[in-house]
Design an enzyme around this catalytic site. Structure first.
Site, PDB file in Angstrom:
ATOM      1  CG  HIS A 163      36.732  49.851  38.713  1.00 20.61           C
ATOM      2  ND1 HIS A 163      36.064  49.468  37.768  1.00 20.61           N
ATOM      3  CD2 HIS A 163      35.983  49.613  39.864  1.00 20.61           C
ATOM      4  CE1 HIS A 163      34.716  49.220  38.037  1.00 20.61           C
ATOM      5  NE2 HIS A 163      34.639  49.164  39.604  1.00 20.61           N
ATOM      6  CG  ASN A 164      36.053  50.230  33.688  1.00 18.42           C
ATOM      7  OD1 ASN A 164      35.616  50.421  34.770  1.00 18.42           O
ATOM      8  ND2 ASN A 164      35.407  50.921  32.717  1.00 18.42           N
TER       9      ASN A 164
ATOM     10  CD  GLU B 186      33.541  46.353  34.972  1.00 22.39           C
ATOM     11  OE1 GLU B 186      32.962  46.276  33.961  1.00 22.39           O
ATOM     12  OE2 GLU B 186      33.499  47.205  35.698  1.00 22.39           O
TER      13      GLU B 186
ATOM     14  CB  SER C  97      32.500  51.854  39.351  1.00 25.83           C
ATOM     15  OG  SER C  97      32.173  50.676  38.999  1.00 25.83           O
TER      16      SER C  97
END
Length: 495
Positions: A195-196, A199, A138
């Site tokens: 994580h995305n 996000e 990332s």
């Protein structure tokens, strides 16, 4: 066998796939002093990377033009990073390279891959004696070049082979490099996927803060730039808040008129990791309403033509698009609104991270990955898109209590939620009143309000399920499962 490579010293590692991310990661590795071989099917990309290596400091990077020469130019046990489009291109690249690899060599896939594909490839690789890592990367192109957050999962032996490289290449924060061994199987890809998802939530919440400040507060782009820059010096300090401040300052060079942000079509693209996150949350029975709302908002943004027609239809019925006739009037106290939105954004973000962490814990427990949530928060502190100052506090919350049921009930975060909830309600209330949609902030607030209530109206839902489907229910005062003849008793009660 190694004839092709004997003319020069062998490289420490190889990287195949030289689109922007691949090029930048290869140059980062070379810059840290690790000689690297690079390969790409389109040879012009190899030349381009060699030129950059020369121009960016005569870095130790060697270009190779076919899979055999590429593999044989790397010292044993070989480690090869693949950075190509997820799916079948990965399988094709592995097939081309593994033909020349030997037992003990390692393949590292750095793409945004579905974790089950990685688990399949781990099995396929091990049947040939090869080790395999699925590694989330990332930070976008800048992170790849200057220090990303790295999430490698799979073979621990493969990780130890390249640990020295990854620890130098990753972003550096005060408590170490932003990389750690995540766990077995596809855990690295799964962690990157969540994580995305976080996000997606973060970006949606920031866009809602912008919408409320602009359309309920009447703030200009230059005021917004100043506000986000100021927020980035406090508890909201993060990569996304920082770049948002920059965005409001950029002029439209094409027309020479106003700021570029106002000229951008309001239609969001996506690559699929947010969708996967919401699907996994549903599979694992984990509530992730903030992340789901951000995904729904992207779908809704895609209906641009329908939205324009709907706006016109409702306008004819007397409903203005934003019920904000007093935008610049005295009814909105700008200073207070700005502070309220700051607090609402912070509290909503905590909910988004809490949902992501709960999803990670549930999957970890299902798969036996033994994920360390505090360590994940730590490696997200630098390099990655969701890097934020408050990740250090999330790390500490899980250090204080590794079995923390929900981030919101950590004593520090609980206190902050309570301190901010009045401002949060004012913002959501004002937005609702003025017809400004705030799905992410609302979903976060509903998540908080549902989680903190000791009794919910689910008792009525259970009664309905038992009434029409004899699904039974439990009682608050006695153990066991109960079924009631509701229709019969209701008829009797009416008599």
């Amino acid at each position: 066998m190694e004839g092709a490579a004997t003319a020069q010293a062998l490289s420490r590692i190889g990287l195949a796939g030289l689109a922007v991310m691949g090029q930048n990661l290869a140059l980062n590795i070379a810059e840290k002093g690790f000689p690297i071989s690079v390969y790409n099917r389109t040879t012009s990309k190899v030349d381009e990377t060699l030129d950059r290596a020369q121009n960016e400091g005569q870095l130790p990077l060697i270009g190779q033009y076919n899979p055999r020469d590429f593999v044989l130019s790397i010292q044993r046990p070989r480690s090869v990073i693949i950075l190509v489009k997820a799916g079948s291109p990965v399988d094709q690249t592995i097939a081309a390279l593994s033909e020349y690899m030997e037992p003990g060599d390692t393949i590292i896939d750095g793409g945004n891959e579905w974790y089950e594909n990685t688990e399949r490839r781990i099995d396929e690789a091990s049947s040939k004696g090869l080790l395999y890592l699925g590694m989330g990367v990332s930070g976008g192109e800048e992170g790849a070049r200057n220090g990303p957050s790295l999430m490698p999962g799979g073979s621990y032996g493969a990780y130890t082979n390249i640990r020295d490289i990854l620890e130098k290449v990753a972003a550096q924060v005060e408590d170490g490099p932003c990389v750690t061994y995540i766990g077995e199987g596809g855990s690295g890809n799964f962690v990157k996927m969540v994580h995305n998802g976080i996000e997606y939530g973060d970006m949606q919440l920031i866009s809602e803060a912008y919408d409320v400040l602009k359309n309920a507060g009447g703030l200009s782009n230059s005021e917004l730039a100043d506000i986000f820059a100021e927020w980035n010096r406090g508890e909201l300090e993060s990569f996304l808040v920082e770049i948002t401040a920059d965005i409001f300052n950029v002029k439209d060079e094409l027309t020479g008129n106003g700021e570029l942000v106002d000229k951008i079509l309001d239609k969001t693209g996506m690559k699929g990791t947010g969708k996967w996150t919401v699907q996994q949350a549903a599979e694992l029975s984990i509530a992730a309403p903030t992340i789901a709302a951000s995904l729904d908002s992207r779908y809704m943004s895609g209906l641009k033509d329908e939205r324009e027609e709907a706006s016109e239809i409702f306008r004819k019925q007397g409903l203005k698009e934003e019920i904000s006739s007093d935008i610049n009037g005295s009814s909105v106290d700008k200073k207070r609104l700005i502070d309220d939105v700051r607090q609402a954004l912070y509290a909503s973000k905590i909910c988004s991270y809490a949902q992501g962490m709960n999803l990670l814990r549930a999957k970890s427990s299902e798969k036996g990955w033994n994920l360390n949530l505090g360590e994940l928060a730590r490696i997200w502190k630098g390099g990655c898109i969701i890097r934020a100052v408050f990740l250090d506090r999330i790390k500490k919350a899980y250090q204080r209590n590794p079995n923390l049921a929900n981030l919101m009930v950590d004593p520090e975060f609980a206190r902050e939620m309570v301190q901010r909830q009045a401002a949060w309600r004012r913002v959501v209330g004002l937005a609702v009143q003025k017809g400004i949609s705030v799905p992410g902030m609302s979903a976060s607030l509903q998540y908080f309000d549902t989680y903190r209530r000791s009794r919910l109206p689910a008792n009525l839902v259970q009664a309905q399920r038992d009434y029409f489907g004899a699904h039974t229910y439990e009682r608050v005062d006695k153990s066991g499962a109960y079924h009631t003849e509701w229709a019969k008793l209701a008829r009797k009660a009416r008599v």
